[in-house]
Motif scaffolding. Structure first.
Motif, PDB file in Angstrom:
ATOM      1  N   LEU A 129      87.697 -24.669  -2.281  1.00  0.00           N
ATOM      2  CA  LEU A 129      86.868 -25.716  -1.678  1.00  0.00           C
ATOM      3  C   LEU A 129      86.933 -26.991  -2.508  1.00  0.00           C
ATOM      4  O   LEU A 129      87.243 -26.967  -3.702  1.00  0.00           O
ATOM      5  N   ALA A 130      86.611 -28.096  -1.872  1.00  0.00           N
ATOM      6  CA  ALA A 130      86.543 -29.382  -2.563  1.00  0.00           C
ATOM      7  C   ALA A 130      85.143 -29.590  -3.136  1.00  0.00           C
ATOM      8  O   ALA A 130      84.157 -29.027  -2.655  1.00  0.00           O
ATOM      9  N   ALA A 131      85.042 -30.401  -4.145  1.00  0.00           N
ATOM     10  CA  ALA A 131      83.745 -30.713  -4.742  1.00  0.00           C
ATOM     11  C   ALA A 131      82.988 -31.709  -3.860  1.00  0.00           C
ATOM     12  O   ALA A 131      83.578 -32.484  -3.102  1.00  0.00           O
ATOM     13  N   ASN A 132      81.645 -31.633  -3.950  1.00  0.00           N
ATOM     14  CA  ASN A 132      80.751 -32.593  -3.285  1.00  0.00           C
ATOM     15  C   ASN A 132      81.062 -32.735  -1.788  1.00  0.00           C
ATOM     16  O   ASN A 132      81.216 -33.835  -1.261  1.00  0.00           O
ATOM     17  N   THR A 133      81.163 -31.603  -1.118  1.00  0.00           N
ATOM     18  CA  THR A 133      81.530 -31.574   0.305  1.00  0.00           C
ATOM     19  C   THR A 133      80.612 -30.614   1.048  1.00  0.00           C
ATOM     20  O   THR A 133      80.186 -29.593   0.506  1.00  0.00           O
ATOM     21  N   THR A 134      80.312 -30.928   2.299  1.00  0.00           N
ATOM     22  CA  THR A 134      79.503 -30.053   3.145  1.00  0.00           C
ATOM     23  C   THR A 134      80.419 -29.133   3.955  1.00  0.00           C
ATOM     24  O   THR A 134      81.408 -29.577   4.539  1.00  0.00           O
ATOM     25  N   TYR A 135      80.065 -27.842   3.981  1.00  0.00           N
ATOM     26  CA  TYR A 135      80.856 -26.847   4.700  1.00  0.00           C
ATOM     27  C   TYR A 135      79.969 -26.010   5.618  1.00  0.00           C
ATOM     28  O   TYR A 135      78.751 -25.926   5.431  1.00  0.00           O
ATOM     29  N   HIS A 136      80.635 -25.368   6.589  1.00  0.00           N
ATOM     30  CA  HIS A 136      79.980 -24.422   7.489  1.00  0.00           C
ATOM     31  C   HIS A 136      80.775 -23.111   7.418  1.00  0.00           C
ATOM     32  O   HIS A 136      81.994 -23.138   7.276  1.00  0.00           O
ATOM     33  N   TRP A 137      80.074 -21.973   7.548  1.00  0.00           N
ATOM     34  CA  TRP A 137      80.802 -20.709   7.455  1.00  0.00           C
ATOM     35  C   TRP A 137      80.161 -19.631   8.315  1.00  0.00           C
ATOM     36  O   TRP A 137      79.003 -19.747   8.734  1.00  0.00           O
ATOM     37  N   ARG A 138      80.948 -18.573   8.561  1.00  0.00           N
ATOM     38  CA  ARG A 138      80.498 -17.440   9.361  1.00  0.00           C
ATOM     39  C   ARG A 138      81.295 -16.195   8.941  1.00  0.00           C
ATOM     40  O   ARG A 138      82.292 -16.299   8.227  1.00  0.00           O
ATOM     41  N   LEU A 139      80.858 -15.028   9.404  1.00  0.00           N
ATOM     42  CA  LEU A 139      81.579 -13.790   9.129  1.00  0.00           C
ATOM     43  C   LEU A 139      81.387 -12.807  10.275  1.00  0.00           C
ATOM     44  O   LEU A 139      80.491 -12.977  11.121  1.00  0.00           O
ATOM     45  N   ARG A 140      82.212 -11.765  10.291  1.00  0.00           N
ATOM     46  CA  ARG A 140      82.070 -10.667  11.250  1.00  0.00           C
ATOM     47  C   ARG A 140      82.565  -9.384  10.587  1.00  0.00           C
ATOM     48  O   ARG A 140      83.405  -9.407   9.692  1.00  0.00           O
ATOM     49  N   HIS A 141      82.027  -8.229  11.041  1.00  0.00           N
ATOM     50  CA  HIS A 141      82.392  -6.913  10.525  1.00  0.00           C
ATOM     51  C   HIS A 141      83.225  -6.161  11.560  1.00  0.00           C
ATOM     52  O   HIS A 141      83.041  -6.344  12.779  1.00  0.00           O
ATOM     53  N   TRP A 175      80.536 -12.852  15.892  1.00  0.00           N
ATOM     54  CA  TRP A 175      80.414 -13.660  14.687  1.00  0.00           C
ATOM     55  C   TRP A 175      78.947 -13.895  14.346  1.00  0.00           C
ATOM     56  O   TRP A 175      78.097 -13.991  15.228  1.00  0.00           O
ATOM     57  N   SER A 176      78.657 -13.995  13.068  1.00  0.00           N
ATOM     58  CA  SER A 176      77.308 -14.337  12.638  1.00  0.00           C
ATOM     59  C   SER A 176      76.966 -15.759  13.074  1.00  0.00           C
ATOM     60  O   SER A 176      77.845 -16.554  13.415  1.00  0.00           O
ATOM     61  N   ALA A 177      75.669 -16.055  13.068  1.00  0.00           N
ATOM     62  CA  ALA A 177      75.259 -17.441  13.265  1.00  0.00           C
ATOM     63  C   ALA A 177      75.827 -18.287  12.117  1.00  0.00           C
ATOM     64  O   ALA A 177      75.942 -17.825  10.979  1.00  0.00           O
ATOM     65  N   GLU A 178      76.198 -19.505  12.422  1.00  0.00           N
ATOM     66  CA  GLU A 178      76.819 -20.375  11.436  1.00  0.00           C
ATOM     67  C   GLU A 178      75.826 -20.781  10.351  1.00  0.00           C
ATOM     68  O   GLU A 178      74.655 -21.042  10.628  1.00  0.00           O
ATOM     69  N   GLN A 179      76.310 -20.786   9.119  1.00  0.00           N
ATOM     70  CA  GLN A 179      75.488 -21.199   7.983  1.00  0.00           C
ATOM     71  C   GLN A 179      76.114 -22.458   7.365  1.00  0.00           C
ATOM     72  O   GLN A 179      77.319 -22.685   7.467  1.00  0.00           O
ATOM     73  N   ILE A 180      75.268 -23.280   6.736  1.00  0.00           N
ATOM     74  CA  ILE A 180      75.747 -24.534   6.150  1.00  0.00           C
ATOM     75  C   ILE A 180      75.423 -24.553   4.664  1.00  0.00           C
ATOM     76  O   ILE A 180      74.399 -24.006   4.230  1.00  0.00           O
TER      77      ILE A 180
END
Length: 855
Positions: free
Chosen positions: A537-549, A559-564
């Motif tokens: 990842l880059a420094a000082n940046t906003t990201y969004h992520w998700r996962l699934r099993h 997929w999970s609900a998106e997290q920030i």
């Protein structure tokens, strides 16, 4: 009819089973005197002996081909053309029916015979006997396939690459001791009842143009199976497109006109079996077009639950990358799309690489299985270029075969097992080294949560970013197979994710510093609900992520609900070696380099334990320190910080094993314990804690081995006399081989460990939540003297005159003697205001006072 006459007829019936031409004299024997009959029988038996001896004319076979519910093909080869071919058959040993066939020239004066038997009853056992005008073969039997409407369950075998190898009897061993032995022991001795068919995806012989090899390398060694169970091969590169291949086999004639028997398909119960030709001359669009039609038909056919395809060349190959073929990738893509669009799992079997591999497509319910090797020399690790592919879960350079059990009916499923015959170093006698069950009707796992990081996490260090999901849960009770993580810079858009991470619960591959003949489990029983994405990842940046099993029946959760979350500044990545004195002091130290560890130089104290016997290791899975108490107790404790380990605070005991080992370390494939001179392998830390589920790696020739640690490339070993060595593999440690001398320190037992990177420091934040800004140069964000950060740093001035800004507390007073990096010649990057700026602070005070007065 008297009982004597009935007994006499029974004896004559038994004689009739010996030879098909006995009926010619049977009426005469029934009505002539017994003495005359006995003489005739004696004469007939002498003739039979000569006739039976003529069965030695059989060069190849008999063997079965192209079985349908109401028909089957029987083939064999004789040394000479001695008459028309026939097959006598029936549902009893009396046979009763006969059908003639055709013959074609074989090699030299031989003839290859083919007889098609029709008008049979589905799912019925028949006896059969091949013959010509002058001789007869042995009495054998087969079973017809079931009518598809009856949804019968069945099993079959797949293996390949039976061409000659240095162990020239291996193919026969795989068939007789392997397939027949395993099936007989686990299901039943009659192969016609227990196995529906056998698939062979190519390379049946070394050189297909040499006819003698067909007998020696394939038919002779498979005879005990092929005469009871039909074989369905496809052509490999070693067949060399030889006419002998097409002469010896009669495969379904339903491929593209003009390419008959190069590709074909056959339906059996609830499954479609597809044979393809992946040789260079046949990597044609016309074959892919034909495959599209066959898959489309299978999709629309409600009777079909599974599709199995076989072809010789792999799309990806972990043990032999030069054997890969992009054309197979086009086939795999079509099978993947079929499975997803039609809801029917698919499998592709292949060979070419001489070893077993099994994996699965990430986004589709499709299995990849390399079913080699039946005899060909194994592709051991490191002999050819290797590659570790995420699609593959298990790879072993071993001989063997794959057994597939297909369940039909309302709950269709398939079970695939790999039965291994080992290799020249690792002997195995039908050991199951892989076992997977896949159900058509499957409830996916529950939707997970993206737990950490989140909006409340604060700035995340991009060099130490970790994604943590909620625990896996499945209503069907299926075990956890995989977890996928995705990170994006644009909310809701994962079409081109910054991170696309695929965690598997296991991965059998070549061990680091590997022995070429073995595979090890490299995941080591770690949790797969979190992912280390440090450095991505880059420094000082906003990201969004998700996962699934994903469960072991290949069902993905939603997929999970998106997290920030947001990243902050990137910290320096610093690796350290840790040493705990073992006798008397219990003092702990850190060292910046391996040379410093070996020489006990440039060390920094980190604390002192009350007890003096310790083995320590950094747990990359749990992000914690592990302490193993030797000397008999075997107690295992964990600590969140290195300072806690050094001072025996904040510990959690997780178990107490019975072993008296004195050294423990995390490493490739799990955990390793040195007990005396023995080195044991454990899959998980929990296994070490209870001394369960271990295997013996080897026994060291050096009884003075005191401790070991894995530093990412080598095993570092400490001996009781203070000498340090590096070994490329754990087997080298166990056998005291291939070591490199590093140096010698103080001759006292010491526990050692490698910490791969410093904790979150130097970012000006309270990462350890103790109410104080962290002291970045100290491991675990604590200073070496107490439980709080250094308070005499952070003045932003070069107090020690080395041309670099110090970090020394920000207070008024003399420069702190610790305002020089604890690790060497660089200061901490954190800065503040201190004593050197005191005059400026006074001036600012008067300016501030003046401003307030103006208001």
């Amino acid at each position: 009819m008297t009982w004597r006459r009935r007994r006499w007829e029974k004896e004559l019936d038994n004689l009739q089973l010996i030879h098909p031409y006995f009926p010619m004299i049977r009426p005469l024997l029934l009505f002539c005197p017994r003495s005359i009959a006995a003489a005739l029988v004696g004469t007939f038996l002498i003739w039979i002996a000569g006739s039976v001896a003529s069965t030695a004319q059989i060069v190849v076979g008999p063997y079965l081909q192209d079985a349908e519910p109401v028909s089957i093909v029987v083939m064999w080869e004789t040394a000479s053309a001695d008459g028309s071919p026939y097959v006598d058959y029936g549902i009893t040993t009396a046979l009763g029916s006969s059908v003639a066939g055709v013959s074609i020239p074989g090699g030299a004066a031989s003839k290859i015979h083919r007889v098609s038997i029709a008008d049979l009853v589905p799912d019925t056992s028949y006896h059969y006997q091949v013959r010509t005008d002058t001789w007869a073969g042995p009495l054998l039997h087969f079973r017809t396939p079931p009518d598809p409407i009856h949804e019968a369950s069945f099993r079959f075998v797949a293996y390949s690459d039976t061409q000659g190898g240095t162990v020239s009897t291996k193919h026969g061993e795989v068939v007789n001791d392997g397939i027949i032995g395993f099936v007989s022991e686990n299901f039943g001795a009659d192969m016609s009842d227990e196995l529906a068919f056998v698939l062979v995806p190519g390379d049946l012989v070394e050189n297909g143009t040499v006819q003698a090899q067909w007998k020696a390398q394939f038919f002779d060694e498979s005879q005990n199976l092929s005469q009871f169970t039909p074989y369905y091969p496809v052509s490999g590169n070693h067949e060399r497109n030889s006419p002998h291949y097409f002469d010896y086999f009669h495969l379904p004639i339903n491929g593209t006109p003009g390419y008959e028997e190069h590709w074909y398909y056959k339906d059996y119960s609830n499954s479609r079996i597809i044979g393809l030709d992946s040789n260079s001359a046949y990597r044609l669009q016309v074959q892919l077009d034909w495959l599209d039609g066959v898959l489309s038909d299978a999709c629309a056919n409600a009777q079909i639950d599974f599709v199995f395809a076989q072809l010789h060349h792999p799309f990806k190959s972990e043990m032999w990358t030069p054997g890969e073929t992009d054309y197979t990738g086009q086939v795999v893509s079509r099978l993947e799309q079929f499975s997803t669009q039609c809801g029917k799992p698919s499998v592709h079997f292949f060979g070419h690489t001489h070893g077993y591999s099994r994996g699965q497509s990430r986004d589709h319910r499709h299995l990849w299985i390399n079913v080699a090797s039946g005899e060909g020399n194994l592709d051991l690790w490191g002999v050819y270029p290797n590659a570790e592919y995420p699609e593959f879960q298990r790879s072993f350079p071993e001989w063997g075969f794959s057994l597939v059990e297909v369940e039909a009916g309302e709950s269709p499923s398939l079970r695939v097992r790999r039965i291994s015959r080992g290799n020249v170093i690792i002997p195995r006698d039908n050991e199951v080294i892989d076992d997977l069950t896949l159900r058509v009707n499957n409830t996916p796992p529950e939707q997970p949560l993206a737990s950490y990081p989140n909006t409340n996490a604060g700035p995340v260090d991009p060099n130490r970013a970790v994604l943590i999901g909620s625990n896996y849960s499945d209503l069907d009770g299926d075990e956890h197979l995989e977890t996928q993580f995705q990170v994006t810079g644009t909310a809701g858009d994962y079409s081109d994710p910054v991170v696309d991470h695929w965690n598997r619960f296991e991965n059998w591959y070549a061990p680091p510093g590997f022995n070429s003949w073995e595979s090890v489990e490299t995941v080591g029983g770690r949790s797969i609900t979190w992912a280390d994405i440090g450095g991505l990842l880059a420094a000082n940046t906003t990201y969004h992520w998700r996962l699934r099993h994903r469960d072991k029946s290949f069902g993905w959760s939603t997929w999970s609900a998106e997290q920030i979350f947001a990243t902050g500044a990137a910290t320096e990545d610093r690796a350290l070696y840790v040493r705990m004195e073992g006798v008397g002091s219990g003092q702990g130290y850190t060292h910046p380099t391996l040379a410093d560890l070996a020489g006990h130089t440039n060390s920094t104290p980190i604390g002192t334990r009350a007890d003096s016997v310790a083995s320590i290791s950094w747990d990359p899975q749990g992000q914690q320190w592990v302490y193993y108490e030797g000397g008999g107790s075997g107690a295992v404790s964990t600590y969140p910080l290195l300072r806690d380990l050094a001072n025996d605070t904040n510990s959690t005991q997780i178990g107490s094993g019975s072993a008296t080992g004195h050294a423990v370390s995390s490493g490739p494939g799990g955990w390793y314990l040195v007990e005396g001179t023995n080195v044991r392998h454990y899959l998980s830390l929990a296994d070490i804690a209870t001394n369960a589920g271990f295997s013996l790696v080897g026994s060291s020739a050096n009884p003075s081995l005191m401790d070991l640690t894995w530093n990412g490339s080598d095993w570092i070993v400490n001996l009781s006399d203070g000498r340090y060595f590096a070994y490329p593999s754990i087997s080298d440690v166990a056998n005291d081989l291939n070591s490199t001398y590093l140096g010698a320190g103080v001759p006292s037992p010491a526990a050692i460990a490698f910490f791969p990177s410093a904790a979150e420091c130097n970012d000006g934040a309270d990462n350890d939540a103790d109410g104080s800004i962290d002291f970045g140069d100290d491991l675990s964000c604590k200073d070496s003297a107490g439980s709080t950060e250094s308070s005499a740093c952070s003045d932003g001035v070069d107090n020690d005159g080395d041309g670099k800004i110090d970090w020394d507390g920000g207070g008024v007073g003399a420069p702190d003697p610790q305002c020089h990096s604890a690790w060497g010649q660089t200061e901490s990057p954190g800065c503040g205001l201190g004593a050197e700026l005191a005059p400026l602070l006074v001036a600012l005070f008067w300016i501030r006072r003046s401003l307030f007065r103006i208001r």
